[in-house]
Design an enzyme around this catalytic site. Structure first.
Site, PDB file in Angstrom:
ATOM      1  N   GLY A  40      13.989  21.779  15.451  1.00  0.00           N
ATOM      2  CA  GLY A  40      14.018  23.166  15.892  1.00  0.00           C
ATOM      3  C   GLY A  40      13.894  23.276  17.402  1.00  0.00           C
ATOM      4  O   GLY A  40      14.381  22.427  18.159  1.00  0.00           O
ATOM      5  N   SER A  41      13.213  24.309  17.836  1.00  0.00           N
ATOM      6  CA  SER A  41      13.165  24.608  19.270  1.00  0.00           C
ATOM      7  C   SER A  41      12.375  23.596  20.085  1.00  0.00           C
ATOM      8  O   SER A  41      12.480  23.586  21.316  1.00  0.00           O
ATOM      9  CB  SER A  41      12.588  26.008  19.484  1.00  0.00           C
ATOM     10  OG  SER A  41      13.482  26.984  18.994  1.00  0.00           O
ATOM     11  N   ALA A  42      11.589  22.736  19.447  1.00  0.00           N
ATOM     12  CA  ALA A  42      10.920  21.672  20.199  1.00  0.00           C
ATOM     13  C   ALA A  42      11.941  20.753  20.857  1.00  0.00           C
ATOM     14  O   ALA A  42      11.665  20.135  21.893  1.00  0.00           O
ATOM     15  CB  ALA A  42       9.997  20.878  19.276  1.00  0.00           C
TER      16      ALA A  42
ATOM     17  N   LYS B 268      14.496  21.659  22.408  1.00  0.00           N
ATOM     18  CA  LYS B 268      15.046  22.283  23.620  1.00  0.00           C
ATOM     19  C   LYS B 268      14.594  21.564  24.893  1.00  0.00           C
ATOM     20  O   LYS B 268      15.262  21.671  25.931  1.00  0.00           O
ATOM     21  CB  LYS B 268      14.684  23.758  23.666  1.00  0.00           C
ATOM     22  CG  LYS B 268      15.387  24.573  22.579  1.00  0.00           C
ATOM     23  CD  LYS B 268      14.867  25.997  22.509  1.00  0.00           C
ATOM     24  CE  LYS B 268      15.556  26.774  21.380  1.00  0.00           C
ATOM     25  NZ  LYS B 268      15.007  28.139  21.186  1.00  0.00           N
TER      26      LYS B 268
ATOM     27  N   ASP C 258       9.907  31.063  16.735  1.00  0.00           N
ATOM     28  CA  ASP C 258       9.165  30.027  17.433  1.00  0.00           C
ATOM     29  C   ASP C 258       7.669  30.250  17.409  1.00  0.00           C
ATOM     30  O   ASP C 258       6.890  29.313  17.573  1.00  0.00           O
ATOM     31  CB  ASP C 258       9.653  29.947  18.881  1.00  0.00           C
ATOM     32  CG  ASP C 258      11.071  29.408  18.948  1.00  0.00           C
ATOM     33  OD1 ASP C 258      11.936  30.122  19.472  1.00  0.00           O
ATOM     34  OD2 ASP C 258      11.295  28.296  18.456  1.00  0.00           O
TER      35      ASP C 258
END
Length: 487
Positions: free
Chosen positions: A215-217, A219, A464
């Site tokens: 997921g957004s980790a 990024k 998030d």
């Protein structure tokens, strides 16, 4: 008469030579095959005739041996078995060995030539010394904080010392008691059947062999790629990203949980976790540069060992632009182990220099004499030092003013990144909550720890913020234990 005696003597000599040749053939050339024959129990009897060496955390042995009084005499015992099972693994007379029990089996069982005063002495004599010891890099207080933080929820925690690569905590939940597999008989077989059939998979080491969409980790990896490739030169400048953002060559709109993401800067996009900006930057970086970036962090490495094998963290090598956009925000087919995401955070914390992670600090004889030591070594230069410096500040802003404020620690500098990953077809399952972070004590020269936490059955709402709500408090407890400096 003398002639016949000579013939008989010569014949006996031939028989003696043949006997010696056959003995040499059996003892030298066929010894390994005979040893490996399942019908040969002598090796098993010898293996379990003496206590197995200890696996050590700090100054304390977390394993032992029990005299069963049976033919296979000594069985393995474990102290705080479920807590340390993701580290020790199990040593079973029925089902073999795993993890450190397997990787350091020769030392622990006393067969390693390292334990001998004379080189190759064990190989020549097929002898066995008292079992040696495997001293791990684990810090008990951090392991306990991670285990208590998960509280039985499905998930995992991995924590590293950024400057060396030492693994300071490695927890998988739910866990199991490895001692129930140690011996032989119906009780052991029943325990094996129960554990292997359990839908919660307690024997799966989620920290190093569970792979999840990050997921957004993820990024942070995409941001590093954009900075190193020169796609972004000013982290505070607009990125020319529309909101809504339509995935390339499709009519699918990518949503944001955060507000203000239209044409947002990279710094803002990381702080509040804009999907649109990071997906757009991944496409601009392009697949070749993204593949090079993820490789430097450890993705797609099938040979990573700590010394136990680690599952490959995946970033597809062939993708369409829309798939690349989703992969750049940690979705599509992108997957990572918690250890891999701890490596991402450690690389940022250590100025871009990613150290090879390791779990066994040294091995010793039963009396404590060191026979081998693991030295820190660089795994990859994950990013330019200037890129790491910018990402450090962005991760600090996530904790100060963004989605990770619940990880803040008084008197320390903390950087982090939340993430919530879709789960199941059509995103129907509970999302995976992620938090990756690092912490540096006030006045310290370098960060003390980098942490990755994943919670499978996250209870918070999608977006998030669930990473901040479910996973960040666990990471905070682990970081506090590291900063406290206790064993």
């Amino acid at each position: 008469m003398t002639r016949y005696i000579r013939r008989a003597a010569a014949f006996c000599l031939v028989l003696l030579v043949a006997l010696l040749v056959n003995a040499a053939r059996v003892q030298v050339f066929e010894a390994d095959a005979l040893d490996a024959n399942p019908a040969n129990r002598r090796l098993a009897i010898a293996r379990y005739h003496q206590p197995r060496g200890a696996i050590v955390v700090g100054d304390e042995s977390v394993t032992g041996s029990r005299d069963s009084g049976q033919q296979l005499r000594y069985e393995r015992t474990y102290k705080n078995g479920p807590l340390y099972a993701p580290v020790t693994g199990y040593a079973s007379q029925t089902y073999g060995t795993t993890l450190v029990e397997n990787a350091e089996d020769a030392v622990l069982s006393g067969t390693s030539s390292l334990l001998s005063v004379f080189p190759l002495w064990n190989d020549l004599t097929r002898g066995r010394h008292s079992g040696g010891r495997a001293v791990t890099t684990i810090k008990a207080s951090m392991q306990q904080a991670a285990y208590a933080g998960l509280g039985g929820k499905k998930g995992a925690v991995a924590a590293l010392e950024p400057a060396t690569g030492k693994i300071l905590a490695l927890v998988s939940s739910p866990s199991y008691e490895p001692g129930v597999l140690s011996g032989t008989g119906r009780a052991v077989e029943s325990a094996w059947s129960r554990l292997t059939r359990d839908a919660d998979q307690p024997m799966l080491n989620r920290a190093i062999r569970g792979t999840y969409p990050p997921g957004s980790a993820f990024k942070i990896v995409t941001a590093a790629a954009a900075l190193d490739a020169g796609v972004v030169t000013d982290v505070d400048a607009p990125t020319d990203t529309p909101d809504p953002y339509v995935l390339p060559n499709t009519s699918t709109t990518l949503p944001n949980e955060a507000s203000g993401c239209g044409n947002a800067s990279l710094a803002y996009a990381v702080t509040v976790s804009c999907n649109t900006v990071m997906a757009n930057l991944g496409v601009k970086v392009g697949l070749p540069h993204m593949l090079e970036a993820v490789r430097r962090f450890g993705f797609n490495d099938t040979g990573l060992r700590i010394p136990s094998g680690v599952a490959k963290s995946n970033f597809d090598t062939r993708m369409s632009p829309d798939q690349l956009a989703l992969s750049s925000i940690g979705q599509f087919d992108t997957t990572a182990t918690p250890l891999q995401m701890a490596m991402v955070s450690a690389a940022v914390a250590n100025g871009g220099d990613l150290k090879y992670p390791y779990l066994v600090d040294r091995t010793t004889t039963s009396r404590g004499t060191t026979v081998s030591t693991t030295r820190p070594r660089t795994y990859q230069r994950a990013m330019n030092p200037a890129t790491a410096m910018r990402l450090r500040q962005m991760m600090i802003d996530v904790v100060r003013t963004g989605t990770g404020t619940s990880a803040a620690i008084a008197g320390a500098t903390v950087g982090g990144k939340t993430g919530t990953a879709q789960n199941g077809v059509g995103n129907i399952g509970s999302p995976y909550a992620w938090f990756i972070s690092w912490a540096q004590a006030e006045g310290a020269v370098r960060p003390a720890v980098a942490v990755a936490v994943v919670v499978e059955d996250a209870s918070a709402n999608r977006g998030d913020i669930s990473g901040g709500g479910d996973a960040a408090p666990i990471a905070k407890a682990v970081m506090e234990a590291a900063l406290a400096g206790t064993p």
